[in-house]
Design a protein around this motif. Structure first.
Motif, short mmCIF file in Angstrom:
data_model
loop_
_atom_site.label_atom_id
_atom_site.label_comp_id
_atom_site.label_asym_id
_atom_site.label_seq_id
_atom_site.Cartn_x
_atom_site.Cartn_y
_atom_site.Cartn_z
N MET A 131 -5.61 5.54 24.71
CA MET A 131 -6.38 6.67 24.17
C MET A 131 -6.53 6.57 22.65
N SER A 132 -5.66 5.81 22.00
CA SER A 132 -5.78 5.65 20.54
C SER A 132 -7.01 4.84 20.16
N GLU A 133 -7.61 4.15 21.15
CA GLU A 133 -8.80 3.34 20.90
C GLU A 133 -10.10 4.14 21.08
N LEU A 134 -9.98 5.46 21.28
CA LEU A 134 -11.17 6.29 21.50
C LEU A 134 -12.19 6.21 20.36
N PRO A 135 -11.76 6.23 19.07
CA PRO A 135 -12.76 6.13 18.00
C PRO A 135 -13.61 4.86 18.10
N ALA A 136 -12.98 3.75 18.46
CA ALA A 136 -13.73 2.49 18.61
C ALA A 136 -14.68 2.58 19.80
N ALA A 137 -14.23 3.22 20.89
CA ALA A 137 -15.09 3.37 22.07
C ALA A 137 -16.29 4.26 21.75
N ARG A 138 -16.06 5.31 20.97
CA ARG A 138 -17.18 6.19 20.57
C ARG A 138 -18.16 5.45 19.68
N GLN A 139 -17.65 4.62 18.79
CA GLN A 139 -18.49 3.81 17.91
C GLN A 139 -19.34 2.84 18.73
N HIS A 140 -18.72 2.30 19.78
CA HIS A 140 -19.45 1.38 20.66
C HIS A 140 -20.60 2.10 21.37
N LEU A 141 -20.36 3.35 21.78
CA LEU A 141 -21.43 4.13 22.42
C LEU A 141 -22.58 4.38 21.45
N LYS A 142 -22.25 4.67 20.19
CA LYS A 142 -23.31 4.86 19.18
C LYS A 142 -24.12 3.59 19.00
N LYS A 143 -23.43 2.46 19.00
CA LYS A 143 -24.11 1.17 18.88
C LYS A 143 -25.06 0.95 20.06
N LEU A 144 -24.59 1.29 21.27
CA LEU A 144 -25.44 1.14 22.46
C LEU A 144 -26.64 2.08 22.39
N ARG A 145 -26.42 3.28 21.85
CA ARG A 145 -27.53 4.23 21.71
C ARG A 145 -28.59 3.69 20.74
N ASN A 146 -28.15 3.14 19.62
CA ASN A 146 -29.08 2.59 18.63
C ASN A 146 -29.84 1.39 19.19
N ILE A 147 -29.15 0.55 19.95
CA ILE A 147 -29.81 -0.60 20.59
C ILE A 147 -30.88 -0.12 21.55
N ARG A 148 -30.53 0.93 22.31
CA ARG A 148 -31.49 1.46 23.28
C ARG A 148 -32.72 2.02 22.58
N TYR A 149 -32.51 2.80 21.49
CA TYR A 149 -33.64 3.36 20.74
C TYR A 149 -34.52 2.25 20.18
N ALA A 150 -33.88 1.22 19.62
CA ALA A 150 -34.64 0.11 19.04
C ALA A 150 -35.43 -0.63 20.12
N PHE A 151 -34.79 -0.87 21.26
CA PHE A 151 -35.46 -1.57 22.37
C PHE A 151 -36.65 -0.76 22.87
N ASN A 152 -36.45 0.56 23.06
CA ASN A 152 -37.53 1.42 23.55
C ASN A 152 -38.70 1.46 22.57
N THR A 153 -38.39 1.48 21.26
CA THR A 153 -39.43 1.50 20.24
C THR A 153 -40.25 0.21 20.26
N VAL A 154 -39.54 -0.92 20.29
CA VAL A 154 -40.21 -2.23 20.34
C VAL A 154 -41.07 -2.34 21.60
N LEU A 155 -40.51 -1.88 22.73
CA LEU A 155 -41.24 -1.95 24.00
C LEU A 155 -42.49 -1.09 23.95
N LEU A 156 -42.38 0.10 23.36
CA LEU A 156 -43.52 1.00 23.26
C LEU A 156 -44.62 0.40 22.38
N VAL A 157 -44.20 -0.14 21.25
CA VAL A 157 -45.17 -0.76 20.34
C VAL A 157 -45.84 -1.96 21.01
N PHE A 158 -45.04 -2.76 21.72
CA PHE A 158 -45.58 -3.95 22.40
C PHE A 158 -46.62 -3.55 23.45
N ILE A 159 -46.30 -2.56 24.26
CA ILE A 159 -47.23 -2.11 25.30
C ILE A 159 -48.49 -1.52 24.66
#
Length: 515
Positions: free
Chosen positions: A450-478
Motif C-alpha cells: 500500500m506504500s506504493e499507492l502514490p506511484a500507482a496513482r501516478q501511473h494512472l495519470k500517465k495512462l490517462r494522458n496517453i489515452r487523451y493524446a492517442f484520442n486526439t491524434v486519432l481524431l485529427v487523423f480521421i
C-alpha cells in the motif's frame, strides 16, 4: 445453555478442505474464538510437489493466522493433519488413522469440494458425491460424534427461482448415476453431460444437489446440518476486513477490472449480486454445529446463507463501487485505467469485447513480438472471457432464498455469541465492504504494498494522458482523411481554424490595451 465457545471446549473437530479458502478461515476462527478446543484434525493430501506436512506448515504461516499467532504462538500444536485422498477408496486414510478418528471425533465439518464450474462430470461426482458418501460412512462409526455439518451451495437448486430451506428431490438417483459412469468411456460421459445436468448450468451445481440428497439419507442416523452459502467473497470483519487469497468468483473479475483489462461484462444491472462474506459463512457454520449438537433436531436443518432477501445489493452498484475504489486505490502497473461497464445486451457486449478487449490485446501482442518478447495478452483475455462466460448465468438473474432457519439460529444466540459469531448480514455496509474487498485483492492476492499507492496513482495519470493524446491524434487523423475527400469538410475546417485565429488575435489585442 452453554455458549458456542464453551461447547467447543475439549472437543475434537474433523475438517475436510481445511487448506481451501473457507477451510482456512474455519480453522482460524475455531482457534481464535474457541481457544479451548482440544484438537483440529485435517484431512490433507500431498499436492504440487508438497508433502502433507509442508502444505499445513505453509497454511499456518499465512497472514490469516497473524491474530491467532499473537494470542497463542503454540496454536499449531492443536492442528493434527491426517493423510487422505478424497477421490480414493476409503478416502485413502490409513487403518491407524481411521481408528483414531473413530475413537475421538465429536464434530465433522465437510468443506471439501471441487468448485470448478467446468469440471468433468466423473471427477465432480468423485469429489462432491462419492467422497461425501465415504465420509458419512466413516462418521457413522465415530463413537463420540455429535454433529455432521455439510457445506453445500445456495445454487444447488438454481433451476428454481424460489428456494426454501429444504432438500429437494435429486435430478437422478445418485447411486444409479455413479454405477453408470463407472463403466462409461470419458468421451461418452462428456457427450451426455448436457442432457444429464438439464436446466442446471454446470456440473458443480448438479453434483452439489446430489450430495445434499446423499447427506439427507443419513439424517436418521446422524445429527446433520447443511449450510448453503451463495457467492463467497472476502471477509467482512474477521480476522480483518477484506481478507481473500484466490482469484475465484468475483475476486478475479475485480482484479481484471482494476488492472484495466476488463472493459465489459454481461450482467443485469438490476439483478441481485448475492455475495456473502466468508466470515459470515464460517460464523454461521460454527453456530450451526453448536445448535445441531446441543438441540439434536429431528431432521437435517438447511441454512440458506445468503444476503439477497435480507440486505440486497445489485451488479450495477458493484460496478460503480469497484471502479471508484480502484480509481482511488489503483493496482500497480495497470494495463489501462479502470473503466468497466456492465450490459445485459449480448450484441453490445460482443461489440465491446471486440473493440476493448481483443483489438488492444492483438496490438499489444504485436508490440511484444516486434520487441522480441513472448506475446501474452490474447491468452489472458481468452482466459478472462471463459471465466466471464461461466459467470453469466449467475450475473444475469436473481433468486429468492428463504432464510428462516438462519434467522431462527441468530435468535438462539446469546448477546455475547451474537458479537463473537456474527452472521447478521443486516449490519453489512455494502460500499464499505466492496472497498475493503478491492483493497484486499491488492494486498493479499496480488501482494502489492500500500506504500506504493502514490506511484500507482501516478501511473494512472500517465495512462490517462496517453489515452487523451492517442484520442486526439486519432481524431485529427480521421478528420484529415475526411477533409481530403470532402469540400464541405474542408470549408468547416478552415472556418473553425479562422475562428480560433481571430479569437486569439482578439485576446492578444485586449491584453495589450489593458497594459
Amino acid at each position: 445453555m452453554a455458549s458456542i465457545a464453551a461447547y467447543y471446549a475439549g472437543k475434537n473437530v474433523l475438517i475436510t478442505g481445511a487448506t481451501g479458502f473457507m477451510g482456512k478461515v474455519l480453522v482460524e476462527k475455531l482457534l481464535r474464538s474457541c481457544p479451548d478446543v482440544r484438537a483440529i484434525y485435517m484431512l490433507v493430501r500431498p499436492k504440487a510437489g508438497q508433502t502433507m506436512q509442508e502444505r499445513v506448515q505453509d497454511m499456518m504461516q499465512c497472514k490469516l493466522f497473524d491474530r491467532v499467532r499473537e494470542e497463542n504462538p503454540e496454536f499449531h500444536e492443536k492442528i493434527i493433519p491426517i493423510s487422505s485422498e478424497l477421490t480414493q477408496p476409503g478416502l485413502a486414510i490409513s487403518p491407524e488413522d481411521v481408528e483414531k478418528l473413530k475413537a475421538c471425533i465429536h464434530i465433522v465439518f465437510h468443506c471439501a469440494a471441487t468448485i470448478r464450474f467446468d469440471e468433468h462430470l466423473k471427477h465432480a461426482l468423485l469429489l462432491n458425491v462419492i467422497a461425501t458418501q465415504q465420509l458419512l460412512g466413516l462418521a457413522r462409526q465415530m463413537e463420540k460424534l455429535e454433529a455432521f455439518i455439510h457445506i453445500s451451495t445456495a445454487y444447488a437448486n438454481c433451476n428454481r427461482r424460489h428456494i426454501d430451506e429444504v432438500i429437494y428431490p435429486p435430478p437422478v438417483e445418485p447411486r444409479k448415476l455413479i454405477e453408470s459412469v463407472e463403466w462409461m468411456d470419458e468421451s461418452i460421459i462428456r457427450d451426455i453431460t448436457p442432457r444429464l445436468i438439464g436446466d442446471r448450468p454446470n456440473t458443480y451445481t448438479y453434483t452439489k444437489a446430489l450430495a445434499e440428497y446423499v447427506v439427507q439419507q443419513e439424517s436418521e442416523k446422524l445429527n446433520i446440518g447443511i449450510i448453503r452459502p451463495s457467492i463467497v467473497g472476502a471477509s467482512w470483519q474477521e480476522p480483518f476486513p477484506g481478507w481473500i487469497d484466490n482469484f475465484n468468483g468475483p475476486s478475479g473479475v475485480f482484479i481484471a477490472a482494476g488492472k484495466g483489462i476488463l472493459r465489459t461484462m454481461r450482467a443485469n444491472n438490476d439483478a441481485v449480486a448475492d455475495l456473502i462474506p466468508v466470515d459470515v459463512v464460517i460464523n454461521l457454520t460454527l453456530a450451526a454445529g453448536w445448535y445441531t449438537a446441543v438441540h439434536r433436531p429431528k431432521s437435517a436443518l438447511v441454512y440458506n446463507c445468503t444476503t439477497g432477501g435480507i440486505n440486497p445489493f445489485h451488479w450495477g452498484e458493484i460496478e460503480y463501487h469497484v471502479m471508484s475504489t480502484f480509481k482511488r486505490n489503483p493496482l500497480d502497473q495497470a494495463f489501462r485505467r479502470p473503466n468497466a461497464n456492465i450490459t445485459s445486451n449480448y450484441l453490445i457486449n460482443q461489440y465491446w469485447m471486440t473493440v476493448s478487449h481483443k483489438a488492444p490485446a492483438l496490438l499489444y501482442d504485436l508490440y511484444l513480438r516486434l520487441s522480441g518478447q513472448k506475446p501474452r495478452m490474447m491468452r489472458i483475455f481468452n482466459r478472462l472471457h471463459k471465466a466471464l462466460m461461466l459467470l453469466e448465468y449467475f450475473s444475469n438473474q436473481s433468486w429468492d432464498w428463504n432464510s428462516d432457519n438462519m434467522s431462527m439460529l441468530l435468535g438462539q444466540l446469546s448477546p455475547e455469541d451474537k458479537k463473537i459469531f456474527n452472521f447478521d448480514v443486516r449490519q453489512l455496509n455494502w460500499p464499505e465492504y466492496i472497498e475493503n474487498y478491492c483493497i484486499g485483492t491488492k494486498k493479499y492476492v496480488l501482494n502489492e504494498d500500500m506504500s506504493e499507492l502514490p506511484a500507482a496513482r501516478q501511473h494512472l495519470k500517465k495512462l490517462r494522458n496517453i489515452r487523451y493524446a492517442f484520442n486526439t491524434v486519432l481524431l485529427v487523423f480521421i478528420w484529415r482523411i475526411f477533409i481530403a475527400r470532402s469540400q464541405m469538410a474542408r470549408n468547416i475546417w478552415y472556418f473553425v481554424v479562422n475562428l480560433c485565429f481571430k479569437f486569439l488575435s482578439y485576446f492578444r489585442a485586449s491584453s495589450t490595451l489593458r497594459h
